[in-house]
Design a protein around this motif. Structure first.
Motif, mmCIF file in Angstrom:
data_model
loop_
_atom_site.group_PDB
_atom_site.id
_atom_site.type_symbol
_atom_site.label_atom_id
_atom_site.label_comp_id
_atom_site.label_asym_id
_atom_site.label_seq_id
_atom_site.Cartn_x
_atom_site.Cartn_y
_atom_site.Cartn_z
ATOM 1 N N LEU A 172 20.320 12.040 -29.146
ATOM 2 C CA LEU A 172 21.431 11.105 -29.314
ATOM 3 C C LEU A 172 22.755 11.813 -29.585
ATOM 4 N N GLY A 173 22.780 12.700 -30.533
ATOM 5 C CA GLY A 173 24.020 13.367 -30.912
ATOM 6 C C GLY A 173 24.754 12.627 -32.013
ATOM 7 N N SER A 197 14.526 -4.150 -36.886
ATOM 8 C CA SER A 197 15.703 -4.695 -36.198
ATOM 9 C C SER A 197 16.705 -3.580 -35.867
ATOM 10 N N PHE A 198 16.853 -2.628 -36.773
ATOM 11 C CA PHE A 198 17.749 -1.492 -36.489
ATOM 12 C C PHE A 198 17.193 -0.650 -35.346
ATOM 13 N N TRP A 199 15.875 -0.421 -35.355
ATOM 14 C CA TRP A 199 15.246 0.362 -34.299
ATOM 15 C C TRP A 199 15.435 -0.322 -32.939
ATOM 16 N N ASP A 200 15.280 -1.625 -32.884
ATOM 17 C CA ASP A 200 15.499 -2.370 -31.638
ATOM 18 C C ASP A 200 16.961 -2.247 -31.183
ATOM 19 N N LYS A 204 18.368 -0.578 -27.525
ATOM 20 C CA LYS A 204 19.271 -1.238 -26.585
ATOM 21 C C LYS A 204 20.365 -0.275 -26.127
ATOM 22 N N TYR A 205 20.850 0.551 -27.051
ATOM 23 C CA TYR A 205 21.886 1.516 -26.687
ATOM 24 C C TYR A 205 21.340 2.615 -25.779
ATOM 25 N N ILE A 206 20.103 3.010 -25.995
ATOM 26 C CA ILE A 206 19.510 4.033 -25.138
ATOM 27 C C ILE A 206 19.375 3.513 -23.698
ATOM 28 N N SER A 210 21.719 4.689 -19.596
ATOM 29 C CA SER A 210 21.293 4.895 -18.214
ATOM 30 C C SER A 210 22.362 4.434 -17.220
ATOM 31 N N LYS A 211 23.393 3.714 -17.727
ATOM 32 C CA LYS A 211 24.471 3.251 -16.853
ATOM 33 C C LYS A 211 25.488 4.373 -16.654
#
Length: 505
Positions: A172-173, A197-200, A204-206, A210-211
């Protein structure tokens, strides 16, 4: 962030799309920590694709110049075994900041983008064969397959790593982690970073990574590249190569400004330090004049005791009525007491002149320190390289590495930041005085004798120091017909008072 795994993943995919089937025709280095690769498409020798890898200890990055001219000297060919070989594909290493160009004949050229340990490694059949940066000797023991790692993206793994996001997803960095946590804070009134909920939220950001959208923004005036839009003023790109080229240009400009600012700041701080030392030394001399017995006081004590002093003494001890104590006074044995007193009176006159000069010198030095302190404020506030260069030229701040001025046809000496220009012959003197010298420069010439014209260049807002004028006068005397005389008078005036009569040779 230019070496972040998620960005390199997009970059390697784009390189695979472009370079598959290309042939490496050149691989060389002509600057420290820099490697240039030149690829050409088969049967299209006029089409080239360049990669420039800069792998410094403080900064590592790849860029893609449209063209690159190789120097005629001081270059070295590297990884010569790859010349003429074709790229099969470009592969990103799983969860690692590295990607590999796979060539035919089982050769692999891997870009290991590990910050200050970045390197380029040539593998043969998966084993390291040679490396670009020889200091990173441990890279010779690497295997190509070692540059991959599995990451378990489950909440159970996150929990096992004590909810440490950096340890769980090292790809992630720092910037991404800080941003994700801030966004989570905004969304939830009572945020908890150890919940499903934080893990989910992180997952979503990961997916967002991919975009293929890349943002260039500034952090503390330093360009950064990211897959997240940190700043509304950020530049956005959909092509990783264009993004990286733009980033590299912006970073190079910023780095140039930072280097120039640091050099100027160090130069000015050194000058301020020297000037403050001079003030301390002058104050010490003034203190001796003010606290110790003055020459005038000694002369008065001698005159009050003329009839109590024997002739031919070298030392006499008398009562000091200024301090109610005894004082030892040196005498010249070949002079009577009155003549000794007269000698001390003469010294007293010079002493008053010297005190006046020293006090004025302190005022001048403190004024210069104030000007230099203002220069520091201006430099710190400037973020444009051209403005810094203009500021440097206007204030006479010459680089310590640039004391030769081949474009100016005179002898040039730099002393404590002041430039002294010296004419070489009669025609050169005319050129110096009439074309190059400014009206507020100081002009010096040996009196009533042939010699070089000497100019001290004016520095904005600064007083010409006495020691600089004396040094320039020495040079005017040295480059004159009175070079070997015991005494040589030198004229000193501002250039605006120097005229050449019409029709004069």
């Amino acid at each position: 962030m230019q070496n972040n795994y998620y960005f390199l993943k997009h970059l390697s995919s784009k390189l695979n799309e472009i370079l598959s089937g290309f042939t490496l025709i050149e691989c060389f280095s002509q600057n420290k920590d820099e490697l240039i690769l030149n690829f050409s498409e088969q049967n299209k020798s006029d089409q080239h694709f360049f990669i420039k890898a800069l792998l410094g200890s403080n900064f590592s990055c790849i860029s893609f110049p449209n063209d690159y001219k190789r120097a005629n000297s001081n270059t070295i060919d590297l990884f010569e075994v790859l010349i003429g070989k074709k790229i099969i594909n470009v592969k990103q290493h799983l969860n690692e900041r590295a990607f590999t160009f796979n060539f035919n004949n089982h050769f692999q050229l891997t870009f290991k983008m590990f910050g200050n340990k970045s390197n380029i490694i040539l593998f043969k059949n998966g084993y390291a064969d040679s490396i670009f940066k020889s200091k990173l000797i441990s890279d010779m023991s690497l295997k190509n397959k070692q540059l991959e790692r599995d990451i378990n993206l489950t909440f159970q793994e996150f929990e096992a790593k004590e909810f440490n996001l950096e340890k769980t997803i090292p790809t992630l960095g720092r910037h991404q982690i800080e941003f994700i946590k801030n966004q989570f804070n905004k969304k939830y009134s009572i945020p908890a970073f150890d919940t499903p909920s934080f893990w989910d939220f992180v997952m979503k950001y990961i997916v967002e990574f991919s975009k293929p959208i890349f943002y260039i923004f500034n952090e503390n005036n330093v360009p950064q590249i990211s897959l997240i839009k940190f700043d509304d003023n950020a530049q956005s790109f959909e092509d990783p190569i264009l993004a990286l080229n733009f980033f590299f240009i912006q970073y190079s400009k910023t780095e140039g400004v930072a280097k120039e600012k640091n050099r100027l700041i160090n130069e000015i701080e050194n000058k301020i330090t020297k000037l403050r030392k001079s003030v301390i030394e002058i104050d010490s001399r003034l203190s001796k004049f003010k606290n110790g017995p003055t020459n005038e006081e000694i002369a008065n004590i001698l005159m009050a005791n003329l009839y109590n002093i024997s002739d031919r003494l070298e030392m006499v001890e008398l009562f000091d009525f200024y301090r109610n104590s005894s004082i030892s006074i040196k005498l010249k044995s070949d002079l009577n007491p009155q003549k000794n007193a007269e000698g001390y009176y003469r010294k007293a006159k010079n002493e008053k002149i010297e005190i006046d000069i020293l006090e004025k010198k302190v005022i001048g030095i403190e004024k210069n320190i104030g000007i230099l302190a203002n220069n520091l404020i201006e430099i710190n506030a400037t973020e444009d390289l051209k403005q810094l260069k203009k500021f440097q030229a206007y204030n006479g701040l010459v680089s310590s590495d640039n004391k030769v001025f081949p474009e100016i046809p005179f002898k040039i000496i730099e002393l404590e930041g002041w430039q002294i220009w010296i004419g070489k012959n009669a025609n050169n003197n005319d050129l110096l005085t009439q074309k190059y010298a400014k009206k507020d420069d100081l002009w010096l010439h040996a009196r009533d004798v042939a010699g070089s014209h000497v100019i001290i260049r004016k520095r904005s807002g600064m007083v010409f120091p006495k020691n600089i004028i004396e040094r320039a006068a020495e040079l005017a005397a040295f480059y004159s017909k009175r070079k070997t005389d015991t005494v040589c008078s030198v004229i000193v005036t501002q250039k605006k008072y120097v005229r050449k009569p019409k029709n004069m040779a």
